[in-house]
Design a protein around this motif. Structure first.
Motif, PDB file in Angstrom:
ATOM      1  N   LEU A  95       0.820  -1.210   0.000  1.00 35.73           N
ATOM      2  CA  LEU A  95       0.000   0.000   0.000  1.00 35.73           C
ATOM      3  C   LEU A  95       0.854   1.261   0.000  1.00 35.73           C
ATOM      4  N   GLU A  96       1.952   1.237   0.742  1.00 37.09           N
ATOM      5  CA  GLU A  96       2.806   2.418   0.819  1.00 37.09           C
ATOM      6  C   GLU A  96       3.505   2.702  -0.506  1.00 37.09           C
ATOM      7  N   GLU A  97       3.657   1.683  -1.341  1.00 34.61           N
ATOM      8  CA  GLU A  97       4.272   1.881  -2.650  1.00 34.61           C
ATOM      9  C   GLU A  97       3.293   2.440  -3.675  1.00 34.61           C
ATOM     10  N   SER A  98       2.000   2.426  -3.359  1.00 35.64           N
ATOM     11  CA  SER A  98       0.990   2.961  -4.275  1.00 35.64           C
ATOM     12  C   SER A  98       1.005   4.481  -4.213  1.00 35.64           C
ATOM     13  N   THR A  99       1.164   5.115  -5.358  1.00 35.94           N
ATOM     14  CA  THR A  99       1.291   6.576  -5.392  1.00 35.94           C
ATOM     15  C   THR A  99      -0.024   7.287  -5.095  1.00 35.94           C
ATOM     16  N   ASN A 100      -1.153   6.603  -5.268  1.00 37.93           N
ATOM     17  CA  ASN A 100      -2.451   7.250  -5.077  1.00 37.93           C
ATOM     18  C   ASN A 100      -3.107   6.871  -3.750  1.00 37.93           C
ATOM     19  N   ILE A 101      -2.330   6.285  -2.822  1.00 40.38           N
ATOM     20  CA  ILE A 101      -2.880   5.855  -1.536  1.00 40.38           C
ATOM     21  C   ILE A 101      -2.036   6.430  -0.408  1.00 40.38           C
ATOM     22  N   ASP A 102      -2.689   7.015   0.568  1.00 34.18           N
ATOM     23  CA  ASP A 102      -2.018   7.515   1.766  1.00 34.18           C
ATOM     24  C   ASP A 102      -2.327   6.589   2.935  1.00 34.18           C
ATOM     25  N   VAL A 103      -1.296   6.157   3.626  1.00 40.43           N
ATOM     26  CA  VAL A 103      -1.452   5.322   4.815  1.00 40.43           C
ATOM     27  C   VAL A 103      -1.188   6.190   6.038  1.00 40.43           C
ATOM     28  N   VAL A 104      -2.153   6.255   6.945  1.00 37.25           N
ATOM     29  CA  VAL A 104      -2.033   7.075   8.147  1.00 37.25           C
ATOM     30  C   VAL A 104      -1.855   6.154   9.346  1.00 37.25           C
TER      31      VAL A 104
END
Length: 276
Positions: A95-104
């Motif tokens: 998920l962290e490698e996805s450019t369109n997803i922010d992980v909080v």
């Protein structure tokens, strides 16, 4: 009687309460706002009124699924916008490698603990529970089981709480100690049976210990297996098992050890007064 044991070679810190008993082998997990597949929000803003002020959506759709992989795929494909619960750490790197997803990520106001059934012999012996506390590897749980998305805990107040005293003493009981707890059991009369290699209770009877973890969480079972490994290092016959999460929350005498969780809605610590 409830006991929080924060153990180390120098001794243990005890907080007693009469109603029931557990000792704290705790860690703090992290709430990941892109997380486990329970609730998802999808916004529908096709009919936009440009006269409205500020951000808004016309409708909010909640989708429920039990398959975490499908939920993450839906997030990556743009079918949903938000996952509102924690996810398994194994998906974080992707998920962290996805450019369109922010992980909080943020510390969770909770911790896990093992509840010991003190009405069962020899679990009612303090020395056995202390030995388990010394041998349990909190660092392994935090860094390997939770892949670094957790932190060990000694005190009964989560570190995100401003009343936390986690670092006030200047030392911790995070790493496993094996030699010292074995000596405690030796001195208490838990002799090792030369035939099977397991300890017997001081009354000479063999015993085994079952450690229950919820069957809906592989992480919980892995934590229970860490306690199983700790008991094996102490020459105690113990086994981790997956159990019905509903049954685990019921007050029953028919268990040895259960892996449970304390969750807090705010930072008040009035509940500490009832455990002294």
């Amino acid at each position: 009687m409830m006991i929080h044991i924060h153990s180390g070679e120098g001794g243990s810190l005890l907080h007693k309460n009469r109603p029931k008993q557990f000792f704290l082998l705790a860690w703090i997990g992290f709430v990941l706002l892109i997380a486990q597949s329970l609730l998802f929000i999808e916004g529908d803003a096709d009919n936009v009124d440009i006269n409205r002020q500020g951000p808004y959506v016309d409708t909010v759709m909640y989708k429920i699924t039990e398959n975490q992989e499908d939920a993450i795929a839906a997030l990556q494909n743009g079918e949903i916008e938000i996952i509102l619960d924690s996810i398994d750490p194994q998906y974080l790197e992707e998920l962290e490698e996805s450019t369109n997803i922010d992980v909080v990520k943020t510390n969770r106001n909770s911790y896990g603990f093992f509840l010991f059934n003190y009405e069962r012999y020899p679990l009612n012996m303090t020395v056995l529970r202390r030995a388990a506390a010394f041998a349990f590897d909190k660092e392994k749980v935090a860094n390997e089981t939770w892949r670094g998305y957790a932190e060990p805990l000694d005190a009964p107040v989560p570190t995100m709480n401003p009343f936390s005293a986690e670092d006030d003493l200047g030392y911790h009981y995070y790493e496993a100690k094996i030699e010292y707890p074995n000596s405690l059991l030796d001195n208490a009369g838990f002799e090792i049976n030369e035939t099977n290699g397991y300890r017997e209770a001081p009354n000479g009877e063999p015993f085994d210990i079952w450690i229950d973890a919820s069957w809906d969480s592989d992480l919980q079972f892995a934590v229970a297996e860490t306690l199983e490994d700790a008991f094996k290092e102490l020459h105690i016959n113990a086994s981790a098992a997956q159990a019905d999460p509903y049954d685990m929350k019921c007050k029953t005498k028919y268990f040895d050890i259960r892996l449970l969780e304390n969750r807090f809605e705010d930072f008040t610590v009035d509940w500490l007064a009832s455990r002294l």
